[in-house]
Each structure stands twice: as structure tokens, then as C-alpha cells.
Design an enzyme around this catalytic site. Structure first.
Site, PDB file in Angstrom:
ATOM      1  NE  ARG A 121      -4.123  -1.749   1.869  1.00  0.00           N
ATOM      2  CZ  ARG A 121      -4.493  -2.604   2.573  1.00  0.00           C
ATOM      3  NH1 ARG A 121      -3.543  -2.748   3.615  1.00  0.00           N
ATOM      4  NH2 ARG A 121      -5.203  -3.480   2.449  1.00  0.00           N
ATOM      5  CE  LYS A 143      -0.088  15.611 -12.950  1.00  0.00           C
ATOM      6  NZ  LYS A 143      -0.377  16.278 -14.056  1.00  0.00           N
ATOM      7  CD  GLU A 185       7.849  18.695 -20.953  1.00  0.00           C
ATOM      8  OE1 GLU A 185       7.197  19.638 -20.238  1.00  0.00           O
ATOM      9  OE2 GLU A 185       7.060  17.650 -21.546  1.00  0.00           O
ATOM     10  CE  LYS A 227       6.257  18.413 -12.382  1.00  0.00           C
ATOM     11  NZ  LYS A 227       6.158  17.145 -13.034  1.00  0.00           N
ATOM     12  CD  GLU A 237      -2.976  19.013 -13.417  1.00  0.00           C
ATOM     13  OE1 GLU A 237      -2.035  18.113 -13.205  1.00  0.00           O
ATOM     14  OE2 GLU A 237      -3.573  19.008 -14.645  1.00  0.00           O
ATOM     15  NE  ARG A 242       1.371  18.300 -11.021  1.00  0.00           N
ATOM     16  CZ  ARG A 242       2.066  17.132 -10.252  1.00  0.00           C
ATOM     17  NH1 ARG A 242       1.963  17.000  -8.670  1.00  0.00           N
ATOM     18  NH2 ARG A 242       3.036  16.434 -10.899  1.00  0.00           N
ATOM     19  CG  ASN A 246      -1.513  19.690 -17.774  1.00  0.00           C
ATOM     20  OD1 ASN A 246      -0.469  19.214 -17.988  1.00  0.00           O
ATOM     21  ND2 ASN A 246      -2.455  20.000 -17.035  1.00  0.00           N
ATOM     22  CG  HIS A 249       1.506  19.175 -21.844  1.00  0.00           C
ATOM     23  ND1 HIS A 249       2.152  19.811 -21.842  1.00  0.00           N
ATOM     24  CD2 HIS A 249       2.021  17.858 -21.346  1.00  0.00           C
ATOM     25  CE1 HIS A 249       3.403  19.501 -21.151  1.00  0.00           C
ATOM     26  NE2 HIS A 249       3.328  18.175 -20.948  1.00  0.00           N
ATOM     27  CG  HIS A 253      -3.224  14.238 -25.886  1.00  0.00           C
ATOM     28  ND1 HIS A 253      -2.855  13.371 -25.262  1.00  0.00           N
ATOM     29  CD2 HIS A 253      -4.351  13.814 -26.321  1.00  0.00           C
ATOM     30  CE1 HIS A 253      -3.686  12.164 -25.166  1.00  0.00           C
ATOM     31  NE2 HIS A 253      -4.786  12.813 -25.888  1.00  0.00           N
ATOM     32  CG  HIS A 267       5.526  13.862 -23.884  1.00  0.00           C
ATOM     33  ND1 HIS A 267       3.971  14.223 -24.055  1.00  0.00           N
ATOM     34  CD2 HIS A 267       5.878  14.529 -22.812  1.00  0.00           C
ATOM     35  CE1 HIS A 267       3.886  14.973 -22.811  1.00  0.00           C
ATOM     36  NE2 HIS A 267       4.912  15.082 -22.170  1.00  0.00           N
TER      37      HIS A 267
HETATM   38  P1  NAD Z   1      12.076   7.220 -21.701  1.00  0.00           P
HETATM   39  O1  NAD Z   1      11.906   7.177 -20.291  1.00  0.00           O
HETATM   40  O2  NAD Z   1      11.295   6.385 -22.782  1.00  0.00           O
HETATM   41  O3  NAD Z   1      13.634   7.618 -22.326  1.00  0.00           O
HETATM   42  C1  NAD Z   1      13.609   7.887 -23.747  1.00  0.00           C
HETATM   43  C2  NAD Z   1      14.727   6.733 -24.370  1.00  0.00           C
HETATM   44  O4  NAD Z   1      15.861   7.113 -23.881  1.00  0.00           O
HETATM   45  C3  NAD Z   1      14.354   5.200 -23.925  1.00  0.00           C
HETATM   46  O5  NAD Z   1      14.958   4.687 -24.790  1.00  0.00           O
HETATM   47  C4  NAD Z   1      15.523   5.173 -22.584  1.00  0.00           C
HETATM   48  O6  NAD Z   1      15.994   3.769 -22.849  1.00  0.00           O
HETATM   49  C5  NAD Z   1      16.677   6.088 -23.302  1.00  0.00           C
HETATM   50  N1  NAD Z   1      17.445   6.670 -22.240  1.00  0.00           N
HETATM   51  C6  NAD Z   1      17.093   7.092 -21.027  1.00  0.00           C
HETATM   52  N2  NAD Z   1      17.866   7.537 -20.378  1.00  0.00           N
HETATM   53  C7  NAD Z   1      19.245   7.334 -21.060  1.00  0.00           C
HETATM   54  C8  NAD Z   1      20.562   7.680 -20.907  1.00  0.00           C
HETATM   55  N3  NAD Z   1      20.957   8.429 -19.888  1.00  0.00           N
HETATM   56  N4  NAD Z   1      21.399   7.217 -21.979  1.00  0.00           N
HETATM   57  C9  NAD Z   1      20.957   6.430 -23.230  1.00  0.00           C
HETATM   58  N5  NAD Z   1      19.592   6.377 -23.326  1.00  0.00           N
HETATM   59  C10 NAD Z   1      18.848   6.730 -22.271  1.00  0.00           C
HETATM   60  O7  NAD Z   1      11.283   8.711 -22.244  1.00  0.00           O
HETATM   61  P2  NAD Z   1      11.160  10.162 -21.489  1.00  0.00           P
HETATM   62  O8  NAD Z   1      11.056  11.256 -22.525  1.00  0.00           O
HETATM   63  O9  NAD Z   1      12.384  10.087 -20.473  1.00  0.00           O
HETATM   64  O10 NAD Z   1       9.816   9.977 -20.570  1.00  0.00           O
HETATM   65  C11 NAD Z   1       8.676  10.073 -21.441  1.00  0.00           C
HETATM   66  C12 NAD Z   1       7.638   9.483 -20.318  1.00  0.00           C
HETATM   67  O11 NAD Z   1       7.475  10.646 -19.373  1.00  0.00           O
HETATM   68  C13 NAD Z   1       6.139   9.352 -20.959  1.00  0.00           C
HETATM   69  O12 NAD Z   1       5.584   8.055 -20.577  1.00  0.00           O
HETATM   70  C14 NAD Z   1       5.242  10.521 -20.382  1.00  0.00           C
HETATM   71  O13 NAD Z   1       4.101  10.174 -20.198  1.00  0.00           O
HETATM   72  C15 NAD Z   1       6.110  10.698 -18.982  1.00  0.00           C
HETATM   73  N6  NAD Z   1       5.922  11.836 -18.350  1.00  0.00           N
HETATM   74  C16 NAD Z   1       5.574  12.092 -16.953  1.00  0.00           C
HETATM   75  C17 NAD Z   1       5.668  13.069 -16.548  1.00  0.00           C
HETATM   76  C18 NAD Z   1       5.099  13.219 -14.843  1.00  0.00           C
HETATM   77  O14 NAD Z   1       4.776  14.051 -14.313  1.00  0.00           O
HETATM   78  N7  NAD Z   1       5.133  12.098 -14.184  1.00  0.00           N
HETATM   79  C19 NAD Z   1       5.818  14.194 -17.020  1.00  0.00           C
HETATM   80  C20 NAD Z   1       6.254  14.302 -18.087  1.00  0.00           C
HETATM   81  C21 NAD Z   1       6.473  13.025 -19.021  1.00  0.00           C
HETATM   82  N1  GLY Z   2       4.247  16.879 -16.026  1.00  0.00           N
HETATM   83  C1  GLY Z   2       3.012  17.777 -15.598  1.00  0.00           C
HETATM   84  C2  GLY Z   2       2.759  17.646 -14.162  1.00  0.00           C
HETATM   85  O1  GLY Z   2       3.306  17.006 -13.471  1.00  0.00           O
HETATM   86  O2  GLY Z   2       1.992  18.183 -13.665  1.00  0.00           O
END
Ligand code: NAD
Ligand code: GLY
Length: 369
Positions: A121, A143, A185, A227, A237, A242, A246, A249, A253, A267
Site C-alpha cells: 500500500r 505523478k 519542457e 516545478k 492539480e 499545477r 500542461n 500539452h 496530445h 512527447h
Molecule cells: P523514456 O523513459 O522512454 O526515455 C527515452 C529513451 O532514452 C528510452 O529509449 C531510454 O531507454 C533512453 N534513455 C534514457 N536515459 C538514457 C541515458 N542516460 N542514456 C541513453 N539512453 C537513455 O522517455 P522520457 O522522455 O524520459 O519520458 C517519457 C515518459 O514520461 C512518457 O511516458 C510521459 O508520459 C512521461 N511523463 C511523465 C511526467 C510526470 O509528471 N510523471 C511528466 C512528463 C512526462
Molecule cells: N508534467 C505535468 C505535471 O507534473 O503536472
């Protein structure tokens, strides 16, 4: 080292930013780790580059690590890998007071954080973000989510990490396209409410993208501070604060949906073009000066990010993009809140946007030479 506190009521934590943090992970994690062992979740690409230094540093501080190495890519944020991760954490004997480590980009951070929110949990987790996007955005704020057949990030939880270690050296192994996507970002924080930071991006963005260490560290620290301030004011949010995060976005999106959430448009690239469209739409309805909107487009384009809808080569019209927007999870009682701009650094939440006019605007942008 920059240390940014994230003052979430009941769950405060620090984001530490410094080159070399991954190779010093043991020292920073030790106070959060019980019994001399820790479970680490990562993906295969990150493991190839960064498992060695992290594992060695943990070992040097008396911590044995066990590793779950998942496939790289967005499709790992799924029910299948959520179940596998949760089951694996339980097999490792993780208890509620333990902290597990997420080493990777937003995919690994979102997946591991969600699994941590469920195991016993809710156990602790440490974010070690290795993409620029994860360092400036997804690792901070709690998130977590997976994707389902109904859409992206539709099942998840708010679950804050206990510590975030952002090492700019991790970006040395990141493909440049991923770094550029994360940079969108960074620019976002300037556009939201910090015109001076946008001007800094214009001046120093090229150096950051070329790997300049000081520029990277400054941008990550400024972004995380922004942030942290926003999520501390509105963790869940619910207050319209918060939601500012977006920016870009809603348009982005729709573009990601039209391109099938594929490598055709990452993205961050969708967010970049989405911010250009938000600026141009703001200018169209008289909120923002047209020159400022083109200044936004100019900087996004100069950073090697998409700044032209026409150049994407989509085979669709504005009405179809509008239809994608209507499936956005931000829909609220039949209306879609939009982030628009009164100027650079003056983003606000508009609730009365005319979606038919947005579709007409998108038709014009699709046809723009
Ligand atoms: P990702 O985690 O898929 O990484 C992108 C690519 O880079 C992958 O192939 C990964 O294996 C590679 N990689 C990562 N670090 C590396 C490094 N140091 N060296 C070599 N390769 C590396 O993508 P991302 O852009 O980091 O994240 C996208 C995700 O984040 C989406 O799912 C999105 O929805 C989510 N997201 C979440 C939030 C949140 O607030 N939680 C905010 C924005 C985006
Ligand atoms: N990436 C948007 C948020 O964290 O709220």
C-alpha cells in the site's frame, strides 16, 4: 551541488542536482536504505550505460542491489510490466518503509513510482532520472502512471519520491533527439511565468544542447525550482496552478494521438509544437502580441524542435485534431481548459475557448507555407 526542496505537505523531499551524482549514488541513498539491500528498476538502454557506476557506488557504501531490467520504450508503461514490477518488488522482500530505486527516463520513473504506490500500500522510491525530460519534469511532483488501451497515463497515482538525484552527466549517453525533446519542457517553464528564463534559454539553449555542463545544471535547477514551487502549491492539480504545467500539452496530445504515439513525434516534440500553437492561437484571438508568438516559434525551431504544423505532413484536418482533443483527460464537464498566453511568461488557464475556432486555426496552420 544544487539542492531544491519540494515542500509537499506530509511528504517533503529534496532534488539534488550535480554532475557525478549517479557515480555517488551510494552516499546519497544510504540514509534511505534499510538492511543493506535495495531493489533497482531500470531499462536495458539505461542499464547498459549506467548500471555499472550506480551498482558500484551502492556496493562501496555497503548496499547490495538487485536489478529488474525492463525493455526500453513507452510500451513498457503497461499493465504487463506494472504487474511484473510489483511482483518482483514483493519477491525482493520490499517492505513499506523501504525505498526502491527508479533509474531511467520518464517511462521507468512513472512505472516504478506507480508500482511503489501499490506495493505494501505504498513503499518509498528514489528517482534517478537519466533523460532531460525526466530531470526537469517527470521525476518531480509525484505523478505516476501507465498507459492503457483507452489512452496514455489514464491509470496512475500521486506518489511522491523520497529523494531525486539528477545527474547532468547522464545526458552524455542520451541520443540528441531525446535531449532536444526534454529541452522543450525547459523552455516551458520560461513561457509559463518566467520571461527572464525564456531569455536565458534563447541565449544559452544552444550551449545546453551542445553539452555545456554549466548550462545544463543551471537549466535543470531553474526548471526543478519552478516545478517544485508549482506542485507544492497544488499537489493534486485541483486549484488550477499545477495545470499551468500542461502548457502545449492539449495541442501536443492531439498531435501525438494523430501520429499514433510513435517515434514520429516524441512527447517533448509534441509539447514544443503545442507551445508554438498555443502562442499563435493566443495571438490570433488578440491575447498575445504576434511578434512574441513568432519569437516563441523562432526559439523552438532554432533548438531543432518542430515549430511548423504544416511541416509535420499530417493527412488530417483541424476537425480531426479537435476530435483528439475531446478525448483529453483534462476534459471537464464537456469543456476543455486551454493554456494560453498573454505574453512570454504570462500563461493562464482559459476555460472559454471556442473549439470550432481552434479547428479553423489548425486548418490555417496545416496550410501555412
Ligand atoms: P523514456 O523513459 O522512454 O526515455 C527515452 C529513451 O532514452 C528510452 O529509449 C531510454 O531507454 C533512453 N534513455 C534514457 N536515459 C538514457 C541515458 N542516460 N542514456 C541513453 N539512453 C537513455 O522517455 P522520457 O522522455 O524520459 O519520458 C517519457 C515518459 O514520461 C512518457 O511516458 C510521459 O508520459 C512521461 N511523463 C511523465 C511526467 C510526470 O509528471 N510523471 C511528466 C512528463 C512526462
Ligand atoms: N508534467 C505535468 C505535471 O507534473 O503536472
Amino acid at each position: 551541488m544544487a539542492v531544491i526542496p519540494v515542500n509537499i505537505a506530509g511528504a517533503p523531499y529534496e532534488v539534488r542536482i550535480e554532475a557525478g551524482l549517479l557515480a555517488a549514488a551510494g552516499q546519497h541513498c544510504r540514509p534511505f536504505i534499510r538492511g543493506g539491500k535495495v531493489a533497482v528498476v531500470t531499462d536495458e538502454r539505461v542499464a547498459a550505460a549506467w548500471r555499472g557506476p550506480v551498482e558500484a557506488s551502492l556496493a562501496a557504501h555497503g548496499i547490495t542491489s538487485t536489478w529488474l531490467v525492463l525493455p526500453a520504450g513507452e510500451s513498457t508503461k503497461s499493465w504487463q510490466y506494472l504487474a511484473q514490477t510489483a511482483e518482483w518488488l514483493l519477491e525482493q522482500g520490499v517492505e513499506r518503509k523501504d525505498s526502491v530505486i527508479a533509474l531511467g527516463g520518464g517511462v521507468i520513473g512513472d512505472l516504478t513510482g506507480f508500482a511503489a504506490s501499490m506495493v505494501k500500500r505504498g513503499c518509498g522510491f528514489i528517482q534517478m532520472p537519466t533523460t532531460l525530460l525526466a530531470q526537469v519534469d517527470s521525476s518531480v511532483g509525484g505523478k505516476t502512471a501507465i498507459n492503457t488501451t483507452a489512452g496514455k497515463n489514464l491509470v496512475g497515482a500521486f506518489h511522491q519520491p523520497v529523494l531525486v538525484l539528477a545527474d547532468p552527466l547522464a545526458l552524455d549517453t542520451l541520443p540528441p533527439r531525446e535531449t532536444r525533446a526534454g529541452y522543450a519542457e525547459v523552455v516551458k517553464y520560461g513561457l509559463i511565468d518566467d520571461a527572464d528564463f525564456f531569455h536565458w534559454c534563447e541565449a544559452h539553449g544552444p550551449a545546453l544542447l551542445a553539452g555545456d555542463a554549466a548550462a545544463r545544471e543551471h537549466a535543470i535547477a531553474k526548471s526543478v525550482a519552478a516545478k517544485a514551487r508549482i506542485v507544492a502549491a497544488d499537489e493534486k492539480e485541483t486549484l488550477g496552478v499545477r495545470a499551468l504545467l500542461n502548457l502545449g500539452h492539449t495541442f501536443g496530445h492531439a498531435l501525438e494521438a494523430e501520429t499514433g504515439f510513435s517515434d514520429r513525434l516524441l512527447h517533448g516534440e509534441g509539447v514544443a509544437l503545442g507551445m508554438v500553437l498555443a502562442a499563435r492561437y493566443s495571438a490570433r484571438i488578440g491575447l498575445m502580441n504576434g511578434q512574441d508568438a513568432e519569437r516563441v516559434a523562432g526559439h523552438i525551431g532554432a533548438a531543432g524542435l518542430p515549430s511548423s504544423l504544416a511541416a509535420l505532413g499530417l493527412m488530417c484536418d483541424g476537425a480531426r485534431l479537435k476530435a483528439h482533443m475531446l478525448h483529453d483527460k483534462k476534459m471537464d464537464a464537456g469543456t476543455l481548459p486551454f493554456l494560453l498566453m498573454r505574453g512570454i511568461g504570462q500563461t493562464f488557464l482559459a476555460k472559454d475557448v471556442d473549439l470550432a475556432d481552434v479547428a479553423a486555426f489548425l486548418d490555417a496552420e496545416l496550410a501555412r507555407g
